[in-house]
Design a protein around this motif. Structure first.
Motif, PDB file in Angstrom:
ATOM      1  N   ARG A 118      -1.281   9.765  -7.197  1.00  0.00           N
ATOM      2  CA  ARG A 118      -1.978   8.261  -6.227  1.00  0.00           C
ATOM      3  C   ARG A 118      -1.218   7.078  -7.025  1.00  0.00           C
ATOM      4  O   ARG A 118      -1.096   6.172  -5.988  1.00  0.00           O
ATOM      5  N   THR A 119      -0.625   7.716  -7.712  1.00  0.00           N
ATOM      6  CA  THR A 119       0.138   6.592  -8.403  1.00  0.00           C
ATOM      7  C   THR A 119       1.706   6.587  -8.061  1.00  0.00           C
ATOM      8  O   THR A 119       2.145   8.358  -8.624  1.00  0.00           O
ATOM      9  N   LEU A 377      -4.829   6.017 -10.654  1.00  0.00           N
ATOM     10  CA  LEU A 377      -4.559   5.118 -10.210  1.00  0.00           C
ATOM     11  C   LEU A 377      -5.490   4.077 -11.379  1.00  0.00           C
ATOM     12  O   LEU A 377      -5.947   3.556 -11.254  1.00  0.00           O
ATOM     13  N   SER A 435      -3.532   1.328  -1.563  1.00  0.00           N
ATOM     14  CA  SER A 435      -3.441   1.080  -3.162  1.00  0.00           C
ATOM     15  C   SER A 435      -2.355   0.072  -4.132  1.00  0.00           C
ATOM     16  O   SER A 435      -2.278  -0.118  -4.650  1.00  0.00           O
ATOM     17  N   THR A 527       4.252   2.207  -5.907  1.00  0.00           N
ATOM     18  CA  THR A 527       2.538   1.557  -6.386  1.00  0.00           C
ATOM     19  C   THR A 527       3.440  -0.186  -6.063  1.00  0.00           C
ATOM     20  O   THR A 527       2.592  -0.994  -5.396  1.00  0.00           O
TER      21      THR A 527
END
Ligand code: BGC
Length: 717
Positions: A118-119, A377, A435, A527
């Protein structure tokens, strides 16, 4: 935990019978009793089911061959699934496998967690330019934490493919051109993913890919033919795969390419002789996506049944997406074309890895929505991603314009300036644009005054991220024409231009390197990449990245890499005709391997050797003193290269053999010491034995592969 009833019954009852019959059957013993128990009760169909890997309908990286994967799971036809994640969704799929099948064998969930889950961290080529092994390991650790909390147990990473081919889109997914550095990075990633307990709820099984030599496709065209000598393969291409296996990776993925005329998916030399025989690999081998079926197109298998036979007999245990094992293994076993013992070995290997992951103890241990929320995250993950992204960037040119002062007026232009999407690069896992807190433009706005008439321009250019990754080869490695034209115009108008380049391959930046006042290679930084670019441009971070892939002057120079051979007519006299050279360009790349600037400068002393020779298992030390001669703290990657002057086969002009990152305050000096031993001098000799040869050597220590700081020594056996 609630143990699946079907499994308890099926496993416990036959256990007695198994132990009585053990001697007679001489069934191989597993260190996991559950594996032996299961093997003793599984039907042929159930065994075959464990060798089958399908995709869910969430995301696919190729054609989806099956409409109803849940039906396949329920029927015991599919033992592993890719592209399914989130704690809730995997729990539901797992429930079907555990509660609705006869034996309740848990599903193994896999996904391409390549540079974050996710990150998102910088693309792998960018990561490698940090030369920061602990940071690389930490990025894999964080990726594993996030992915395991979303129900996953298996990542298709690390990608260990050495490549000297900038046309190939997947050069972005690897660690560059060097086998030594590539090996250290591969091992660091395996450690990061797998931790020291594969059964923990925050670790992932690593998958070493793409085995082997996928990074050397002819013409740089993805999936294309690979052909090289066994010696070249072993010396320059195999080491990172081996390093990952040595670090404990328990799965390996076969590659799409053929090698020496045999597709990797049926290549027993690669899978059985080398991987299992020589390296002692004990995990399982999975095909790549429809890789088994593709052997029909390769002209190696007659049909899907033939492909299944070839692949299983060559040692490939699991079939990703071809449905070749599912549809044909039964008939192949019944007709004797594949032995049941061969299938049993494959099934055992897969079940053992499932057991190592702890799936038989608690199949739902990875499916906890609360943990998923808490581990994903996080502020800590994002802070690290920002720092790591800045560390991966390489300052290619700086005529003194950088760093900018905070608050000074700048214009921010270029097609990638306000793109959040491109920051994430390809293979972005479950990373989402929403994000990403800021594009480069957004981040710079928070540090400075963005005015249209400013005399300094930050021009953000590069390749859209879809130009990198799988099936993204290019025959032209320059920036898109209109981007170079923008740069020309800005210079015609008297602007100072800082070029920020986002891309996934070495580009031909010959013209840009003349025109721009500064060039920052930012890769696809992830990100937090917008802020990381701003951190470097405004000097919050002093750049320290060093290239792990040579940047050519034009495509005609390709391949260009630092471990080339000398040839019989090396290029030494600029005016001579009969030397190994081009008429229209020098041999050296535009930016060599290991190169990268800082906002400070480093001075290297000459090399001091502890002796001018050593023998056998002995060693000598080589020392340099590195001094920060500028006015701010900086980090330098000090690199050691060695050249073997005469060998039983010819040797490269230099090979990376060591490096050390040192951070120095202004004016500070540090001694950096390397120990030279026989292992560093070893290679695949004329008789294909591996070891050193006596003779004369040179070593070089400096800030990139072109350093002239050298010393000489000899080695006696
Ligand atoms: C790629 C692999 C990837 C697999 C699963 C294939 O197309 O070559 O690298 O792991 O898809 O997504």
């Amino acid at each position: 935990m609630k143990y699946p009833i079907a499994l308890v019954m099926a496993v416990a009852l036959p256990l007695l019978a198994v132990s009585c019959n053990q001697k007679k059957d001489e069934a191989p013993k597993s260190k996991y009793p559950v594996v032996d128990s299961l093997m003793s009760v599984m039907t042929l169909e159930e065994k075959i089911g464990q060798t089958v890997l399908f995709t869910s309908d969430w995301t696919v990286t190729g054609p989806s061959m099956r409409d109803n994967y849940l039906e396949d799971i329920r029927a015991g036809r599919c033992g592993s699934l890719l592209n399914a994640y989130t704690a809730d969704f995997t729990r539901e799929v797992q429930r079907v496998a555990v509660e609705e099948t006869r034996l309740g064998i848990p599903i193994l969930f896999g996904y391409d967690v390549i540079h974050g889950f996710r990150t998102i961290f910088p693309i792998n080529l960018g990561m490698s330019c940090s030369w920061d092994l602990p940071a690389i390991e930490r990025s894999a650790r964080i990726a594993a934490e996030e992915a395991a909390a979303a129900g996953l147990q298996w990542t298709y990473s690390p990608m260990c493919d050495i490549s000297v081919e900038p046309r190939w889109g997947r050069i972005s997914e690897g660690s560059g051109e060097d086998p030594y550095l590539g090996s250290l990075i591969a091992a660091a990633m395996v450690r990061g993913y797998q931790g020291d307990d594969l059964s923990a709820d925050n670790t992932l099984l690593a998958c070493v890919k793409h085995y082997a030599a996928y990074g050397a496709p002819q013409g740089g065209r993805d999936y294309n033919t690979v052909d090289m000598s066994e010696r070249w393969l072993r010396e320059f291409y195999l080491p990172p795969y081996k390093a990952a296996v040595d670090a404990g990776a328990l799965s390996v993925m076969a590659s799409f390419n053929e090698l020496d005329g045999v597709p990797a998916h049926a290549n027993a030399h690669l899978m059985e002789d080398i991987l299992r025989g020589e390296w002692g690999f004990e995990g399982f081998i999975v095909s790549d996506y429809t890789g088994i079926m593709e052997m029909i197109n390769h002209g190696y298998a007659e049909d899907l049944a033939d492909a299944a036979r070839l692949s299983m007999n060559a040692g490939c245990d699991m079939d990703m997406m071809s449905a070749a094992y599912m549809n044909h293994l039964k008939e192949l076993i019944e007709s004797g074309k594949v032995s049941e013992a061969t299938l049993d070995k494959a099934v055992r290997r897969i079940l053992e890895v499932k057991a190592a992951l702890g799936l038989f103890d608690d199949p739902y241990k990875y499916c906890d929505p609360e943990r998923e929320k808490a581990r994903t995250l996080t502020e800590e993950n994002k802070a690290f991603a920002r720092q790591f992204a800045a560390e991966s960037m390489v300052l290619l040119k700086n005529d003194g314009i950088l760093p900018l002062r905070r608050g000074e007026p700048v214009a921010v232009l270029g097609p990638l300036a306000d793109s959040k999407d491109d920051l994430l690069g390809s293979w972005r896992g479950a990373g989402e644009v929403k994000s990403v807190p800021a594009s480069v433009l957004g981040a710079i706005k928070s540090s400075s005054l963005v005015t249209s008439g400013a005399s300094k321009v930050i021009l953000v250019v590069g390749e859209p991220c879809s130009w990198s990754g799988e099936a993204a080869s290019r025959s032209d490695i320059r920036l898109p024409k209109e981007q170079t034209e923008m740069l020309r115009q800005l210079k015609r108008n008297g602007k100072k231009v800082i070029l920020v380049v986002m891309n996934g391959r070495p580009l031909d930046l010959s013209e840009e390197s003349e025109l721009a006042d500064a060039i920052l290679e930012a890769w696809y930084p992830g990100t937090m990449g917008g802020y990381a670019v701003a951190d470097v441009i405004f000097g919050k971070v002093n750049p320290s990245g060093k290239l792990t892939t040579s940047f050519p002057r034009n495509l005609g120079q390709v391949p260009v890499y630092h471990y080339m051979k000398n040839t019989g007519r090396p290029y030494v006299h600029p005016e001579a005709k009969y030397e190994s050279r081009y008429l229209d360009v020098v041999n050296e790349p535009l930016y060599p391997f290991g190169y990268g600037l800082s906002y400070t400068t480093f001075d290297y002393s000459g090399i001091t050797l502890s002796a001018d020779n050593f023998s056998g298992d002995g060693s000598l030390t080589a020392t340099v003193t590195v001094t920060n001669t500028g006015d701010r703290e900086g980090t330098e990657t000090v690199q050691l290269y060695i050249r073997d002057l005469v060998g039983s086969v010819t040797r490269p002009v230099r090979q990376l053999k060591g490096f050390e990152r040192v951070t120095l305050a202004p004016g500070e000096s540090r001694e950096v010491l390397f120990t030279i031993d026989a292992a560093m001098l070893s290679f695949w000799r004329a008789d294909m034995s591996y070891g050193p040869e006596a003779g004369a050597f040179k070593l070089f220590i400096g800030g990139n592969a072109a350093t002239q700081n050298e010393a000489s020594f000899t080695y006696e056996n």
